[in-house]
Motif scaffolding. Structure first.
Motif, PDB file in Angstrom:
ATOM      1  N   ASP A   1       0.837  -1.209   0.000  1.00 53.18           N
ATOM      2  CA  ASP A   1       0.000   0.000   0.000  1.00 53.18           C
ATOM      3  C   ASP A   1       0.869   1.255   0.000  1.00 53.18           C
ATOM      4  O   ASP A   1       0.542   2.256  -0.660  1.00 53.18           O
ATOM      5  CB  ASP A   1      -0.918   0.008   1.229  1.00 53.18           C
ATOM      6  CG  ASP A   1      -2.008  -1.058   1.142  1.00 53.18           C
ATOM      7  OD1 ASP A   1      -2.243  -1.565   0.024  1.00 53.18           O
ATOM      8  OD2 ASP A   1      -2.585  -1.402   2.194  1.00 53.18           O
ATOM      9  N   ALA A   2       1.979   1.206   0.722  1.00 55.73           N
ATOM     10  CA  ALA A   2       2.860   2.378   0.779  1.00 55.73           C
ATOM     11  C   ALA A   2       3.590   2.594  -0.537  1.00 55.73           C
ATOM     12  O   ALA A   2       3.976   3.729  -0.867  1.00 55.73           O
ATOM     13  CB  ALA A   2       3.870   2.221   1.907  1.00 55.73           C
ATOM     14  N   GLN A   3       3.774   1.542  -1.316  1.00 57.12           N
ATOM     15  CA  GLN A   3       4.508   1.646  -2.569  1.00 57.12           C
ATOM     16  C   GLN A   3       3.590   1.732  -3.792  1.00 57.12           C
ATOM     17  O   GLN A   3       4.073   1.864  -4.920  1.00 57.12           O
ATOM     18  CB  GLN A   3       5.446   0.438  -2.724  1.00 57.12           C
ATOM     19  CG  GLN A   3       6.548   0.407  -1.664  1.00 57.12           C
ATOM     20  CD  GLN A   3       7.458  -0.797  -1.781  1.00 57.12           C
ATOM     21  OE1 GLN A   3       7.090  -1.818  -2.362  1.00 57.12           O
ATOM     22  NE2 GLN A   3       8.662  -0.686  -1.227  1.00 57.12           N
ATOM     23  N   ALA A   4       2.277   1.685  -3.564  1.00 59.74           N
ATOM     24  CA  ALA A   4       1.326   1.741  -4.677  1.00 59.74           C
ATOM     25  C   ALA A   4       1.098   3.190  -5.117  1.00 59.74           C
ATOM     26  O   ALA A   4       1.098   4.119  -4.297  1.00 59.74           O
ATOM     27  CB  ALA A   4       0.007   1.119  -4.264  1.00 59.74           C
ATOM     28  N   VAL A   5       0.888   3.369  -6.406  1.00 58.61           N
ATOM     29  CA  VAL A   5       0.610   4.698  -6.957  1.00 58.61           C
ATOM     30  C   VAL A   5      -0.860   5.025  -6.713  1.00 58.61           C
ATOM     31  O   VAL A   5      -1.743   4.251  -7.093  1.00 58.61           O
ATOM     32  CB  VAL A   5       0.915   4.732  -8.470  1.00 58.61           C
ATOM     33  CG1 VAL A   5       0.583   6.107  -9.045  1.00 58.61           C
ATOM     34  CG2 VAL A   5       2.377   4.377  -8.716  1.00 58.61           C
ATOM     35  N   PRO A   6      -1.168   6.172  -6.059  1.00 55.57           N
ATOM     36  CA  PRO A   6      -2.570   6.525  -5.770  1.00 55.57           C
ATOM     37  C   PRO A   6      -3.402   6.634  -7.049  1.00 55.57           C
ATOM     38  O   PRO A   6      -2.954   7.196  -8.052  1.00 55.57           O
ATOM     39  CB  PRO A   6      -2.458   7.882  -5.064  1.00 55.57           C
ATOM     40  CG  PRO A   6      -1.061   7.920  -4.522  1.00 55.57           C
ATOM     41  CD  PRO A   6      -0.229   7.159  -5.504  1.00 55.57           C
ATOM     42  N   GLY A   7      -4.595   6.088  -7.008  1.00 59.10           N
ATOM     43  CA  GLY A   7      -5.498   6.181  -8.145  1.00 59.10           C
ATOM     44  C   GLY A   7      -5.237   5.174  -9.241  1.00 59.10           C
ATOM     45  O   GLY A   7      -6.033   5.055 -10.183  1.00 59.10           O
ATOM     46  N   GLN A   8      -4.154   4.443  -9.156  1.00 59.45           N
ATOM     47  CA  GLN A   8      -3.859   3.454 -10.194  1.00 59.45           C
ATOM     48  C   GLN A   8      -4.684   2.198  -9.935  1.00 59.45           C
ATOM     49  O   GLN A   8      -4.746   1.704  -8.812  1.00 59.45           O
ATOM     50  CB  GLN A   8      -2.360   3.114 -10.188  1.00 59.45           C
ATOM     51  CG  GLN A   8      -1.963   2.132 -11.281  1.00 59.45           C
ATOM     52  CD  GLN A   8      -0.452   1.913 -11.294  1.00 59.45           C
ATOM     53  OE1 GLN A   8       0.287   2.652 -10.657  1.00 59.45           O
ATOM     54  NE2 GLN A   8      -0.012   0.904 -12.014  1.00 59.45           N
ATOM     55  N   PRO A   9      -5.326   1.651 -10.982  1.00 58.34           N
ATOM     56  CA  PRO A   9      -6.134   0.440 -10.786  1.00 58.34           C
ATOM     57  C   PRO A   9      -5.243  -0.734 -10.384  1.00 58.34           C
ATOM     58  O   PRO A   9      -4.046  -0.770 -10.693  1.00 58.34           O
ATOM     59  CB  PRO A   9      -6.771   0.201 -12.156  1.00 58.34           C
ATOM     60  CG  PRO A   9      -5.897   0.930 -13.122  1.00 58.34           C
ATOM     61  CD  PRO A   9      -5.370   2.113 -12.382  1.00 58.34           C
ATOM     62  N   GLY A  10      -5.837  -1.671  -9.661  1.00 58.85           N
ATOM     63  CA  GLY A  10      -5.089  -2.830  -9.197  1.00 58.85           C
ATOM     64  C   GLY A  10      -4.553  -3.660 -10.349  1.00 58.85           C
ATOM     65  O   GLY A  10      -5.269  -3.934 -11.318  1.00 58.85           O
ATOM     66  N   ALA A  11      -3.294  -4.049 -10.274  1.00 61.79           N
ATOM     67  CA  ALA A  11      -2.669  -4.888 -11.300  1.00 61.79           C
ATOM     68  C   ALA A  11      -1.615  -5.757 -10.620  1.00 61.79           C
ATOM     69  O   ALA A  11      -0.811  -5.252  -9.827  1.00 61.79           O
ATOM     70  CB  ALA A  11      -2.036  -4.030 -12.396  1.00 61.79           C
ATOM     71  N   TRP A  12      -1.663  -7.044 -10.927  1.00 62.33           N
ATOM     72  CA  TRP A  12      -0.776  -7.986 -10.250  1.00 62.33           C
ATOM     73  C   TRP A  12      -0.161  -8.941 -11.269  1.00 62.33           C
ATOM     74  O   TRP A  12      -0.812  -9.324 -12.257  1.00 62.33           O
ATOM     75  CB  TRP A  12      -1.551  -8.790  -9.213  1.00 62.33           C
ATOM     76  CG  TRP A  12      -2.248  -7.936  -8.206  1.00 62.33           C
ATOM     77  CD1 TRP A  12      -1.756  -7.471  -7.032  1.00 62.33           C
ATOM     78  CD2 TRP A  12      -3.593  -7.428  -8.292  1.00 62.33           C
ATOM     79  NE1 TRP A  12      -2.680  -6.707  -6.372  1.00 62.33           N
ATOM     80  CE2 TRP A  12      -3.840  -6.660  -7.121  1.00 62.33           C
ATOM     81  CE3 TRP A  12      -4.624  -7.537  -9.240  1.00 62.33           C
ATOM     82  CZ2 TRP A  12      -5.035  -6.035  -6.882  1.00 62.33           C
ATOM     83  CZ3 TRP A  12      -5.816  -6.905  -9.003  1.00 62.33           C
ATOM     84  CH2 TRP A  12      -6.016  -6.154  -7.831  1.00 62.33           C
ATOM     85  N   PRO A  13       1.083  -9.339 -11.053  1.00 63.02           N
ATOM     86  CA  PRO A  13       1.724 -10.252 -12.001  1.00 63.02           C
ATOM     87  C   PRO A  13       1.184 -11.668 -11.923  1.00 63.02           C
ATOM     88  O   PRO A  13       1.213 -12.415 -12.904  1.00 63.02           O
ATOM     89  CB  PRO A  13       3.202 -10.205 -11.583  1.00 63.02           C
ATOM     90  CG  PRO A  13       3.165  -9.842 -10.130  1.00 63.02           C
ATOM     91  CD  PRO A  13       1.994  -8.917  -9.988  1.00 63.02           C
ATOM     92  N   ILE A  14       0.679 -12.044 -10.751  1.00 57.38           N
ATOM     93  CA  ILE A  14       0.246 -13.424 -10.563  1.00 57.38           C
ATOM     94  C   ILE A  14      -0.756 -13.482  -9.421  1.00 57.38           C
ATOM     95  O   ILE A  14      -0.776 -12.607  -8.555  1.00 57.38           O
ATOM     96  CB  ILE A  14       1.467 -14.330 -10.273  1.00 57.38           C
ATOM     97  CG1 ILE A  14       1.130 -15.796 -10.528  1.00 57.38           C
ATOM     98  CG2 ILE A  14       1.991 -14.120  -8.880  1.00 57.38           C
ATOM     99  CD1 ILE A  14       2.363 -16.678 -10.518  1.00 57.38           C
ATOM    100  N   ALA A  15      -1.609 -14.485  -9.460  1.00 58.48           N
ATOM    101  CA  ALA A  15      -2.568 -14.720  -8.387  1.00 58.48           C
ATOM    102  C   ALA A  15      -2.515 -16.192  -8.010  1.00 58.48           C
ATOM    103  O   ALA A  15      -2.133 -17.041  -8.816  1.00 58.48           O
ATOM    104  CB  ALA A  15      -3.980 -14.324  -8.808  1.00 58.48           C
ATOM    105  N   VAL A  16      -2.898 -16.471  -6.792  1.00 57.23           N
ATOM    106  CA  VAL A  16      -2.899 -17.854  -6.306  1.00 57.23           C
ATOM    107  C   VAL A  16      -4.339 -18.278  -6.078  1.00 57.23           C
ATOM    108  O   VAL A  16      -5.069 -17.654  -5.307  1.00 57.23           O
ATOM    109  CB  VAL A  16      -2.090 -17.987  -5.004  1.00 57.23           C
ATOM    110  CG1 VAL A  16      -2.187 -19.404  -4.465  1.00 57.23           C
ATOM    111  CG2 VAL A  16      -0.644 -17.599  -5.246  1.00 57.23           C
ATOM    112  N   ALA A  17      -4.737 -19.339  -6.776  1.00 54.89           N
ATOM    113  CA  ALA A  17      -6.080 -19.892  -6.629  1.00 54.89           C
ATOM    114  C   ALA A  17      -5.998 -21.136  -5.760  1.00 54.89           C
ATOM    115  O   ALA A  17      -5.300 -22.095  -6.108  1.00 54.89           O
ATOM    116  CB  ALA A  17      -6.671 -20.238  -7.989  1.00 54.89           C
TER     117      ALA A  17
END
Length: 438
Positions: A241-257
């Motif tokens: 959260d501290a390193q995320a750009v404000p207002g930028q939509p969520g984007a992730w390289p990978i997810a775990v199902a």
């Protein structure tokens, strides 16, 4: 002639020409030695990989990332404003395309998926023991150490030396430290480090230095799948959260199902296949930990296959040696064969006598080659243990009794087949003609 007498006679006859038999045994020795070493290498590496998989995964997770898309036609792909975001740098966890919220919803809606967690990558600058020892409340630079955080550690498992696994549900920040940090932080043992507090320094989105503390809940061995420190979801989310750009939509390289399990706590192959098919329909790809290691095992098995081919060539050459040795023996003992048949020895017994000679030669060459391989391989493993200290638990050459016995039996079978032609020739000899042979 009784069976026991036949075996004793075959043992004596096999060494009538000691030089010829010794050379044949040596050729079998080379093949048995090489084949035993290559099978031990394959067993050792595959055993280590399987134990790593069992350590870091319970078999109920899929690592999901965007599928690689090949543009249709010539030239670059057209921009799609509603498409997935592209990563700003190459990502070792997946493709250059990032998952978005719609992807996470699509994964969660698939039958057989229990829950989905996006994996956030965080960058930690340093780590130090304690809750801050410097004049400004932060650790002195001399007491700081570089550290990387395994991106999937918050939902994976660690190969623990001491302590417990990370608690994904806990609201308190937790870390699992690599084993080599124990001495660096001044702890006497891994057990002494459990429960201690560490400080992590990182840079936020505004390029300002920040610090946070976490509790050490476990000490882990370095492995193929768990390099770096582990951090639970609470700690990862705080730094992300501290390193995320404000207002930028969520984007992730990978997810775990996490997949649904049966009454025995296992996931069926059918369920995994069905989930993978549903993911493919959404332009996603899912891999188990076993799938990711499949490439490594394929390369290893390919190398072992090449080495085993050399052993097979040596055994092929040795089989011709057996044929030559026994053909010459049949020729030299023509009158003896005629005498045995004249005294009532059946064709089957003659065939068995010469076949047993071939099997005895094969047993001797295989046994000596296997024993030599075990001796040399044990020395190599002891020496390699220091060179491979970063991979604790890896036994580069694993000699399994059943595998060694299989190698010996295979070589004995090759010897029997090789000796079949000379034995058949001896069995079909005419006793009258044989007695007249000069």
């Amino acid at each position: 002639m009784k069976t026991a007498d036949l075996v004793r006679s075959a043992g004596r006859n096999a060494f009538r020409s000691r030089l010829r038999t010794t050379l044949t045994v040596l050729s079998l020795f080379v093949g048995a030695f090489t084949l035993t070493l290559t099978t031990a290498l394959g067993a050792g590496v595959n055993d280590y990989v399987e134990r790593q998989v069992a350590t870091v995964s319970t078999g109920d997770i899929l690592l999901v990332s965007p599928a690689a898309v090949v543009p249709e036609g010539d030239g670059p792909a057209e921009y799609d404003p509603d498409g997935r975001e592209q990563a700003g740098a190459a990502n070792p966890l997946g493709s250059g395309t990032l998952l978005n919220d719609d992807d996470l919803d699509a994964i969660a809606a698939i039958d057989g998926v229990q829950r989905v967690e996006a994996v956030s990558q965080i960058a930690v600058d340093w780590i130090a023991a304690g809750a801050g020892t410097g004049s400004s409340g932060s650790a002195d630079a001399a007491d700081r150490f570089e550290v990387t955080v395994n991106p999937t550690s918050s939902i994976g498992r660690s190969d623990l030396v001491a302590g417990a696994q990370l608690d994904a549900e806990s609201g308190d920040a937790q870390v699992v430290l690599p084993e080599d940090y124990v001495a660096a932080f001044g702890f006497d043992s891994a057990d002494d480090a459990i429960g201690a507090t560490v400080t992590l320094g990182y840079t936020d989105v505004e390029r300002a230095s920040q610090e946070t503390t976490a509790e050490v809940v476990g000490i882990a061995r370095e492995s193929l799948l768990a390099a770096g420190a582990g951090a639970n979801a609470a700690l990862v989310d705080e730094i992300a959260d501290a390193q995320a750009v404000p207002g930028q939509p969520g984007a992730w390289p990978i997810a775990v199902a996490t997949l649904e399990t049966d009454a025995d706590g296992a996931v069926s192959d059918e369920t995994i296949a069905d989930v993978k098919a549903e993911l493919s329909a959404s332009d996603l790809t899912g891999q188990t930990v076993e799938d990711q290691l499949g490439v490594i095992q394929t390369v290893i098995n390919g190398i072992i296959g090449v080495l085993s081919a050399f052993a097979a060539i040596a055994l092929l050459a040795a089989s011709f040696g057996i044929v030559n040795t026994l053909l010459m023996s049949v020729q030299e003992r023509t009158r003896e064969i005629g005498l045995m048949k004249a005294m009532g020895m059946s064709n089957g017994r003659v065939f068995g006598l010469f076949s047993l000679e071939a099997v005895i030669i094969g047993l001797l060459g295989a046994a000596l080659g296997a024993l030599a391989a075990i001796g040399v391989g044990s020395a190599i493993s002891a020496g390699a243990s220091t060179l491979l200290a970063d991979l604790p638990g890896l036994q580069i050459l694993l000699f399994e009794p059943t595998t060694v016995l299989t190698v010996v039996l295979v070589i004995m079978a090759i010897a029997f087949v090789s000796g079949a032609l000379p034995a058949r020739r001896a069995a079909r000899q005419d006793p009258i003609e044989s007695l007249r042979y000069e």
